[in-house]
Design a protein around this motif. Sequence first.
Motif, PDB file in Angstrom:
ATOM      1  N   THR A  60      -4.558   6.545   1.522  1.00 11.71           N
ATOM      2  CA  THR A  60      -4.533   6.024   0.160  1.00 11.71           C
ATOM      3  C   THR A  60      -3.116   6.079  -0.415  1.00 11.71           C
ATOM      4  O   THR A  60      -2.455   7.113  -0.332  1.00 11.71           O
ATOM      5  CB  THR A  60      -5.458   6.871  -0.752  1.00 11.71           C
ATOM      6  OG1 THR A  60      -6.766   6.874  -0.191  1.00 11.71           O
ATOM      7  CG2 THR A  60      -5.514   6.320  -2.155  1.00 11.71           C
ATOM      8  N   ARG A  61      -2.677   4.981  -1.002  1.00 12.66           N
ATOM      9  CA  ARG A  61      -1.412   4.975  -1.736  1.00 12.66           C
ATOM     10  C   ARG A  61      -1.728   5.374  -3.164  1.00 12.66           C
ATOM     11  O   ARG A  61      -2.483   4.697  -3.858  1.00 12.66           O
ATOM     12  CB  ARG A  61      -0.753   3.601  -1.703  1.00 12.66           C
ATOM     13  CG  ARG A  61       0.570   3.564  -2.470  1.00 12.66           C
ATOM     14  CD  ARG A  61       1.346   2.291  -2.239  1.00 12.66           C
ATOM     15  NE  ARG A  61       1.716   2.050  -0.870  1.00 12.66           N
ATOM     16  CZ  ARG A  61       2.698   2.666  -0.209  1.00 12.66           C
ATOM     17  NH1 ARG A  61       3.400   3.592  -0.817  1.00 12.66           N
ATOM     18  NH2 ARG A  61       2.977   2.370   1.040  1.00 12.66           N
ATOM     19  N   THR A  62      -1.159   6.499  -3.614  1.00 18.62           N
ATOM     20  CA  THR A  62      -1.469   6.984  -4.966  1.00 18.62           C
ATOM     21  C   THR A  62      -0.476   6.479  -5.994  1.00 18.62           C
ATOM     22  O   THR A  62      -0.801   6.383  -7.169  1.00 18.62           O
ATOM     23  CB  THR A  62      -1.495   8.521  -5.000  1.00 18.62           C
ATOM     24  OG1 THR A  62      -0.225   9.015  -4.565  1.00 18.62           O
ATOM     25  CG2 THR A  62      -2.601   9.059  -4.096  1.00 18.62           C
ATOM     26  N   ASP A  63       0.728   6.209  -5.566  1.00 18.44           N
ATOM     27  CA  ASP A  63       1.766   5.646  -6.426  1.00 18.44           C
ATOM     28  C   ASP A  63       2.839   5.089  -5.514  1.00 18.44           C
ATOM     29  O   ASP A  63       2.687   5.089  -4.289  1.00 18.44           O
ATOM     30  CB  ASP A  63       2.324   6.699  -7.405  1.00 18.44           C
ATOM     31  CG  ASP A  63       2.818   7.953  -6.703  1.00 18.44           C
ATOM     32  OD1 ASP A  63       3.522   7.838  -5.671  1.00 18.44           O
ATOM     33  OD2 ASP A  63       2.494   9.056  -7.170  1.00 18.44           O
ATOM     34  N   GLU A  64       3.938   4.642  -6.099  1.00 20.17           N
ATOM     35  CA  GLU A  64       4.973   3.997  -5.290  1.00 20.17           C
ATOM     36  C   GLU A  64       5.581   4.929  -4.237  1.00 20.17           C
ATOM     37  O   GLU A  64       5.951   4.506  -3.156  1.00 20.17           O
ATOM     38  CB  GLU A  64       6.084   3.459  -6.190  1.00 20.17           C
ATOM     39  CG  GLU A  64       7.037   2.556  -5.447  1.00 20.17           C
ATOM     40  CD  GLU A  64       7.997   1.856  -6.381  1.00 20.17           C
ATOM     41  OE1 GLU A  64       9.197   1.881  -6.086  1.00 20.17           O
ATOM     42  OE2 GLU A  64       7.531   1.302  -7.399  1.00 20.17           O
ATOM     43  N   GLY A  65       5.650   6.229  -4.517  1.00 21.64           N
ATOM     44  CA  GLY A  65       6.308   7.150  -3.597  1.00 21.64           C
ATOM     45  C   GLY A  65       5.402   7.915  -2.659  1.00 21.64           C
ATOM     46  O   GLY A  65       5.878   8.517  -1.704  1.00 21.64           O
ATOM     47  N   ASN A  66       4.086   7.906  -2.887  1.00 25.80           N
ATOM     48  CA  ASN A  66       3.194   8.738  -2.088  1.00 25.80           C
ATOM     49  C   ASN A  66       2.064   7.939  -1.456  1.00 25.80           C
ATOM     50  O   ASN A  66       1.332   7.234  -2.138  1.00 25.80           O
ATOM     51  CB  ASN A  66       2.575   9.851  -2.958  1.00 25.80           C
ATOM     52  CG  ASN A  66       3.623  10.838  -3.417  1.00 25.80           C
ATOM     53  OD1 ASN A  66       4.228  11.529  -2.621  1.00 25.80           O
ATOM     54  ND2 ASN A  66       3.849  10.885  -4.727  1.00 25.80           N
ATOM     55  N   ARG A  67       1.958   8.092  -0.166  1.00 26.65           N
ATOM     56  CA  ARG A  67       0.841   7.536   0.595  1.00 26.65           C
ATOM     57  C   ARG A  67       0.207   8.703   1.331  1.00 26.65           C
ATOM     58  O   ARG A  67       0.854   9.346   2.160  1.00 26.65           O
ATOM     59  CB  ARG A  67       1.309   6.465   1.563  1.00 26.65           C
ATOM     60  CG  ARG A  67       0.170   5.759   2.245  1.00 26.65           C
ATOM     61  CD  ARG A  67       0.641   4.467   2.933  1.00 26.65           C
ATOM     62  NE  ARG A  67      -0.375   4.052   3.863  1.00 26.65           N
ATOM     63  CZ  ARG A  67      -0.270   4.109   5.171  1.00 26.65           C
ATOM     64  NH1 ARG A  67       0.843   4.539   5.732  1.00 26.65           N
ATOM     65  NH2 ARG A  67      -1.253   3.729   5.949  1.00 26.65           N
TER      66      ARG A  67
END
Length: 195
Positions: free
Chosen positions: A177-184
């Motif tokens: 899951t990609r939670t935001d632009e910086g974290n997958r």
Amino acid sequence: MSLSSSTATDAPRTSPVWVESMGGPLIVIPSSALAAWRGCTETGVLAGDATAADDYDRACAVEDLAGVITVGAHGAQALVLADEPATSCYLPGRRAFLRWLAADSETGLKAAAEAVLVDPATEWEECGTWLTDGPAVLMDSAEAGDDLGIEYPGGGMPAQAPVPLSAGRWRVRATHTRTDEGNRVGLVQLVPTES
């Protein structure tokens, strides 16, 4: 690491041990079956010239985000963290393997994982059922279980992390899951099943 949830209250509050792969999948093997895991051999298909699959070949054949394969001849099972060779750790308070797919920091990745774990809208892939007789070890599937305590010729030891589990049957579910632009975030979570 500290998780703020009721499921984390009995878990140790220490930093997780991260395990890297040499390029293939990571695997979780019950401690009782470690000696039966042969890993990547010269007689296997991927590293050798044989036509019979070795343990590493069988781990690499898991196509879902996670899957269960047999270990040895006595019915033991191993959990394969498949799809990509992401550096991973075990979060005992969540009974989840956290996979570092993309993040700027460990702190950001853990916060993103916690958000995914508590979000009822998270889409999980069902990956079967894993039966284990207790504590296990997270390791590179290319390594042989008997070699975990043996130093490499150039120095260093095979990567491994303890997985403190009670014996049981676990439903395995996984997500990337990609939670935001910086974290997958990659997660493989163990959910207790009814006997």
